[in-house]
Design a protein around this motif. Structure first.
Motif, PDB file in Angstrom:
ATOM      1  N   ASP A 169      -1.151 -14.412   0.052  1.00 53.03           N
ATOM      2  CA  ASP A 169      -1.471 -15.792   0.439  1.00 53.03           C
ATOM      3  C   ASP A 169      -1.431 -15.991   1.942  1.00 53.03           C
ATOM      4  N   ARG A 170      -0.967 -14.985   2.669  1.00 49.32           N
ATOM      5  CA  ARG A 170      -0.812 -15.091   4.117  1.00 49.32           C
ATOM      6  C   ARG A 170      -1.734 -14.152   4.877  1.00 49.32           C
ATOM      7  N   GLY A 171      -2.656 -13.516   4.164  1.00 46.95           N
ATOM      8  CA  GLY A 171      -3.578 -12.606   4.829  1.00 46.95           C
ATOM      9  C   GLY A 171      -2.924 -11.317   5.269  1.00 46.95           C
ATOM     10  N   ALA A 172      -1.913 -10.874   4.524  1.00 51.45           N
ATOM     11  CA  ALA A 172      -1.180  -9.665   4.910  1.00 51.45           C
ATOM     12  C   ALA A 172      -0.946  -8.785   3.692  1.00 51.45           C
ATOM     13  N   LEU A 173      -0.398  -7.615   3.941  1.00 51.90           N
ATOM     14  CA  LEU A 173       0.009  -6.678   2.899  1.00 51.90           C
ATOM     15  C   LEU A 173       1.321  -6.046   3.360  1.00 51.90           C
ATOM     16  N   GLY A 174       1.965  -5.306   2.469  1.00 51.27           N
ATOM     17  CA  GLY A 174       3.160  -4.580   2.883  1.00 51.27           C
ATOM     18  C   GLY A 174       4.421  -5.013   2.179  1.00 51.27           C
ATOM     19  N   ALA A 175       5.443  -4.143   2.266  1.00 56.46           N
ATOM     20  CA  ALA A 175       6.786  -4.326   1.705  1.00 56.46           C
ATOM     21  C   ALA A 175       6.837  -4.214   0.194  1.00 56.46           C
ATOM     22  N   ALA A 176       5.735  -3.781  -0.435  1.00 58.62           N
ATOM     23  CA  ALA A 176       5.820  -3.434  -1.854  1.00 58.62           C
ATOM     24  C   ALA A 176       6.799  -2.271  -2.022  1.00 58.62           C
ATOM     25  N   THR A 177       6.840  -1.412  -1.024  1.00 57.00           N
ATOM     26  CA  THR A 177       7.820  -0.317  -0.994  1.00 57.00           C
ATOM     27  C   THR A 177       9.222  -0.837  -1.251  1.00 57.00           C
ATOM     28  N   HIS A 178       9.556  -1.944  -0.628  1.00 59.74           N
ATOM     29  CA  HIS A 178      10.926  -2.458  -0.681  1.00 59.74           C
ATOM     30  C   HIS A 178      11.158  -3.351  -1.903  1.00 59.74           C
ATOM     31  N   LEU A 179      10.124  -4.091  -2.311  1.00 64.35           N
ATOM     32  CA  LEU A 179      10.243  -4.888  -3.527  1.00 64.35           C
ATOM     33  C   LEU A 179      10.438  -3.985  -4.734  1.00 64.35           C
ATOM     34  N   ALA A 180       9.823  -2.803  -4.697  1.00 64.90           N
ATOM     35  CA  ALA A 180       9.957  -1.855  -5.799  1.00 64.90           C
ATOM     36  C   ALA A 180      11.373  -1.302  -5.916  1.00 64.90           C
ATOM     37  N   ARG A 181      12.177  -1.491  -4.878  1.00 64.88           N
ATOM     38  CA  ARG A 181      13.580  -1.066  -4.934  1.00 64.88           C
ATOM     39  C   ARG A 181      14.456  -2.163  -5.540  1.00 64.88           C
ATOM     40  N   LEU A 182      13.871  -3.348  -5.756  1.00 65.50           N
ATOM     41  CA  LEU A 182      14.628  -4.481  -6.278  1.00 65.50           C
ATOM     42  C   LEU A 182      14.314  -4.799  -7.734  1.00 65.50           C
ATOM     43  N   VAL A 183      13.092  -4.505  -8.164  1.00 63.20           N
ATOM     44  CA  VAL A 183      12.674  -4.826  -9.530  1.00 63.20           C
ATOM     45  C   VAL A 183      11.887  -3.651 -10.112  1.00 63.20           C
ATOM     46  N   PRO A 184      11.741  -3.602 -11.429  1.00 64.13           N
ATOM     47  CA  PRO A 184      10.938  -2.538 -12.039  1.00 64.13           C
ATOM     48  C   PRO A 184       9.493  -2.568 -11.577  1.00 64.13           C
ATOM     49  N   GLN A 185       8.813  -1.447 -11.728  1.00 57.32           N
ATOM     50  CA  GLN A 185       7.472  -1.247 -11.179  1.00 57.32           C
ATOM     51  C   GLN A 185       6.469  -2.310 -11.626  1.00 57.32           C
ATOM     52  N   HIS A 186       6.390  -2.601 -12.903  1.00 58.67           N
ATOM     53  CA  HIS A 186       5.380  -3.547 -13.362  1.00 58.67           C
ATOM     54  C   HIS A 186       5.697  -4.982 -12.940  1.00 58.67           C
ATOM     55  N   LEU A 187       6.973  -5.315 -12.872  1.00 57.07           N
ATOM     56  CA  LEU A 187       7.347  -6.641 -12.376  1.00 57.07           C
ATOM     57  C   LEU A 187       7.017  -6.737 -10.892  1.00 57.07           C
ATOM     58  N   MET A 188       7.250  -5.669 -10.157  1.00 52.96           N
ATOM     59  CA  MET A 188       6.890  -5.661  -8.732  1.00 52.96           C
ATOM     60  C   MET A 188       5.414  -5.967  -8.558  1.00 52.96           C
TER      61      MET A 188
END
Length: 255
Positions: free
Chosen positions: A133-152
């Protein structure tokens, strides 16, 4: 305003971020945060670092207004490098880092807490990546350390957030406490860690990082390439120009 440090007790360093109104960090702020965390980790007298923030929320990512003021790509490159350095500083800190999260933890905030060793959160804390929503990408690497893959993936594609209670259920948040008790809860955990032998706790941090199944620096750097591509192609500007009110209900335009 800015990044400050304090040593409330022996063996503990508290690094506090304060960039009103929503703790969206400018380029220099990310570098200052990285320097503060690295300096704390290099101090032989420190055995635990607590990363916290003042104000309405823990972190709202990068300062989008700073990016919009730059006609070129200097601010974008600076933000990318600054985030990379700050996230790496947390991950590579020689001693454990406890993230004390209040309110919203968005965008770059996920990069920080995803690389922390332990997370303590207030009961009003929410976590998410509104990057699309902000015209960006990134930090999926870190979100994947907080929740399971499909929820991420679902959270990433929808820009939705998860609550501290939900992350606690997944095991990525250590404790959820009332906001007024957050600082004390984080300090209590830091005290427990700081009672360990200083040399041994540093060896433990190095050992745990060494067996990590994901190279967080390389995977995040890979993501950043797509962020830059989105900016070069004009997609990022088009998306950023379409949103008026941000997550916080004001014209803050942070991500």
């Amino acid at each position: 305003m800015g990044v400050s440090t304090a040593s409330p007790e022996k063996g503990i360093r508290v690094v506090t971020v304060d960039f009103p109104p929503v703790n969206a960090l400018p380029v220099q702020g990310w570098y200052d945060l990285a320097d503060a965390v690295r300096t704390a980790g290099r101090d032989p007298g420190i055995r635990c670092v607590v990363l916290t923030a003042r104000g309405r929320g823990f972190n709202a990512g990068v300062d989008i207004k700073e990016l919009q003021r730059d006609a070129g790509h200097r601010a974008l490159v600076g933000a990318n490098r600054g985030c990379y350095e700050a996230f790496a500083a947390v991950y590579e800190c020689e001693v454990p880092v406890v993230a004390a999260v209040n309110g919203f933890c968005l965008g770059g905030g996920i990069g920080l807490v995803g690389n922390a060793d332990v997370i303590v959160a207030s009961d009003d804390a929410t976590f998410g990546l509104p990057e699309l929503d902000r015209g960006a990408l990134g930090a999926a690497t870190h979100l994947a350390r907080l929740v399971p893959q499909h929820l991420m993936r679902a959270l990433y594609y929808t820009s939705r957030t998860a609550t501290a209670q939900e992350l606690h259920a997944h095991g990525s948040v250590w404790r959820v406490v009332p906001r007024a008790e957050l600082a004390a809860a984080a300090l209590e955990l830091a005290q427990e860690i700081a009672r360990k032998d200083g040399c041994l706790i540093r060896l433990a941090k190095a050992a745990i990082n060494g067996i990590d199944p994901v190279d967080v620096r390389r995977s995040y750097r890979f993501e950043q390439g797509f962020t830059f591509e989105a900016n070069l192609s004009g997609v990022a500007d088009r998306v950023r120009d379409t949103f008026g009110k941000d997550t916080f209900g004001k014209e803050d335009q942070q991500s």
